[in-house]
Design an enzyme around this catalytic site. Structure first.
Site, short mmCIF file in Angstrom:
data_model
loop_
_atom_site.label_atom_id
_atom_site.label_comp_id
_atom_site.label_asym_id
_atom_site.label_seq_id
_atom_site.Cartn_x
_atom_site.Cartn_y
_atom_site.Cartn_z
N ALA A 49 0.84 -1.10 -0.08
CA ALA A 49 -0.06 0.06 0.20
C ALA A 49 0.87 1.32 0.05
CB ALA A 49 -1.06 0.05 1.11
N THR A 50 1.95 1.30 0.60
CA THR A 50 2.95 2.43 0.55
C THR A 50 3.22 2.65 -0.92
OG1 THR A 50 4.04 1.79 2.62
CG2 THR A 50 5.18 3.18 1.39
N HIS A 79 -0.94 -7.90 3.47
CA HIS A 79 -0.67 -8.44 4.87
C HIS A 79 -1.77 -7.90 5.94
CE1 HIS A 79 1.72 -4.84 6.62
NE2 HIS A 79 1.66 -4.47 5.42
N THR A 124 9.53 -6.59 -13.13
CA THR A 124 9.10 -8.13 -13.06
C THR A 124 7.98 -8.39 -11.89
OG1 THR A 124 10.86 -8.80 -14.21
CG2 THR A 124 9.42 -10.53 -13.37
N CYS A 144 2.01 1.50 12.97
CA CYS A 144 3.09 1.01 12.30
C CYS A 144 4.14 1.64 12.15
CB CYS A 144 2.34 0.15 10.86
SG CYS A 144 1.02 1.20 10.42
C1 LIG Z 1 -0.56 -0.89 6.49
C2 LIG Z 1 -1.07 0.31 5.82
C3 LIG Z 1 -0.10 0.98 4.90
C4 LIG Z 1 1.18 0.33 4.50
O1 LIG Z 1 0.86 -0.91 3.79
P1 LIG Z 1 2.23 -1.50 3.33
O2 LIG Z 1 1.68 -2.66 2.31
O3 LIG Z 1 2.96 -1.98 4.66
O4 LIG Z 1 3.05 -0.71 2.39
C5 LIG Z 1 -0.60 2.12 4.34
N1 LIG Z 1 -1.83 2.54 4.58
C6 LIG Z 1 -2.80 2.19 5.75
C7 LIG Z 1 -4.05 2.50 5.99
C8 LIG Z 1 -2.12 0.76 6.29
O5 LIG Z 1 -2.85 0.26 7.30
#
Ligand SMILES: *Cc1c(COP(=O)(O)O)cnc(C)c1O
Length: 362
Positions: free
Chosen positions: A37-38, A167, A206, A292
């Site tokens: 998500a980052t 995750h 890739t 986190c």
């Molecule tokens: C965990 C989280 C992220 C980061 O996701 P990653 O897959 O670890 O990069 C971003 N936004 C929210 C709201 C999250 O809970």
């Protein structure tokens, strides 16, 4: 793809793409796989900013966003973009009136998360999206903590960009996706990784097939049990809150009902969250401070945005109730919290509230 092994990998990725698209009512072509998500948030926010440079340089987001949204926005500010960070009400919910007031003719993007990771609050997204659509401003949402937990429909809701990760729904780490709308309107996005032109030229590199298959499987499993899980986790959360609410000086952080089923965040007056954590056995996922980011205790920017005092932000604790938790575990953790709080209150030396010297991240 040059050889038959490549076709097999391509077919697996395509199937995962279809699964993910179906989960949010998108089309497979609208899914871009990323490392999480980052990266998805970075691609959405920086990609839109760069592609719509000539239309405007103003973006709007919310103070309670994850750092994966806030930091790309700060970076854009360093390049000369303007960003408005909207405040939230004391229950953590974004007031649509605030957004209406902040919108400008040069606003190119509004980004508001689908479910808050720290306090679980859900904003009235459909309403917010409808407003953005009516003003022809793109709407982006960080759904990292929402996918698989609550229904998401990019068509019904008018979402233009959506970040996802595996995750947070029991999938593998290091994989996620960005939904990018291709019709009505077709979202323009400047790639942030340049190279071989994979993912329709939006994200070169890739693909990591095993991770991608894992992402799709995790989302598929979560969706198959979403409805029953919502009810079960809401019951468990309410059970936990009912038992904890007998503690003196405890308060719920975030809206009481407009929230994720399995997330409970409370502040307990005069009790240090980290000291409390030490007294608990981890039968449910528990954390203190802002979840986190890092090991360094810093006051949660989310609770600060809710108007909580610095002391109450350090006195906060967050419970994540998940797929495998039972009623017995909820009762156990409630009992542990109650006895630990009582003993901390009796031995003030074990209960150092963090000093006031830490600087806030916002
Ligand atoms: C965990 C989280 C992220 C980061 O996701 P990653 O897959 O670890 O990069 C971003 N936004 C929210 C709201 C999250 O809970």
């Amino acid at each position: 793809m040059g050889h038959s092994y490549g076709w097999e990998a391509e077919a697996a990725a395509q199937q995962a793409r279809c699964t993910l698209a179906e989960a949010i009512h998108a089309t497979p072509e609208e899914i871009v796989f990323t490392s999480g998500a980052t990266e998805a948030n970075n691609l959405a926010i920086k990609g839109v900013a760069e592609a719509y440079l000539n239309r405007g340089r103003h973006l709007i987001t919310v103070q309670t966003e994850h750092s994966a949204v806030l930091e790309p926005c700060r970076y854009l500010q360093s390049l000369g973009f303007e960003v408005t960070y909207l405040p939230v009400r004391s229950d953590g919910v974004l007031d649509l009136a605030e957004l209406k007031q902040a919108l400008r003719p040069d606003t190119i993007l509004v980004s508001d998360m689908a479910a808050n990771i720290e306090i679980g609050v859900l904003d009235p997204l459909a309403e917010i999206c409808a407003f953005c659509r009516s003003r022809q401003v793109l709407f982006d949402t960080d759904a990292a903590h929402a996918i698989g937990k609550i229904p998401l429909d990019v068509e019904a809701m008018n979402v233009d960009l959506m970040s996802m990760t595996a995750h947070k729904v029991y999938g593998p780490k290091g994989v996620g996706a960005l939904y990018v709308r291709r019709r009505r309107p077709r979202v323009q996005l400047a790639p942030q990784l340049h190279g071989g032109g994979q993912e329709r030229n939006l994200r070169s590199g890739t693909l990591c097939i095993p991770q991608i298959v894992g992402l799709a499987k995790a989302v598929e499993l979560a969706l198959s049990e979403q409805e029953s899980a919502q009810q079960r986790l809401t019951n468990l959360r309410q059970r936990l809150w009912q038992q904890l609410s007998c503690l003196e000086g405890i308060q719920l952080n975030g809206h009481p009902t407009q929230r994720l089923p399995g997330c409970l965040n409370v502040s307990i007056q005069g009790v240090d969250g980290s000291a409390l954590l030490l007294g608990l056995q981890p039968v449910v996922a528990i954390s203190s401070g802002s979840a986190c980011t890092s090991a360094k205790p810093s006051p949660s920017h989310v609770l600060t945005a809710l108007g909580r005092s610095l002391e109450l932000t350090y006195a906060s604790i967050r419970f994540g109730i998940g797929r495998f938790n039972t009623v017995a575990e909820i009762d156990q953790v409630a009992q542990q919290v109650i006895t630990t709080v009582q003993s901390l209150r009796q031995t003030p030396s074990a209960n150092h509230i963090q000093p006031l010297s830490h600087s806030s991240k916002l």
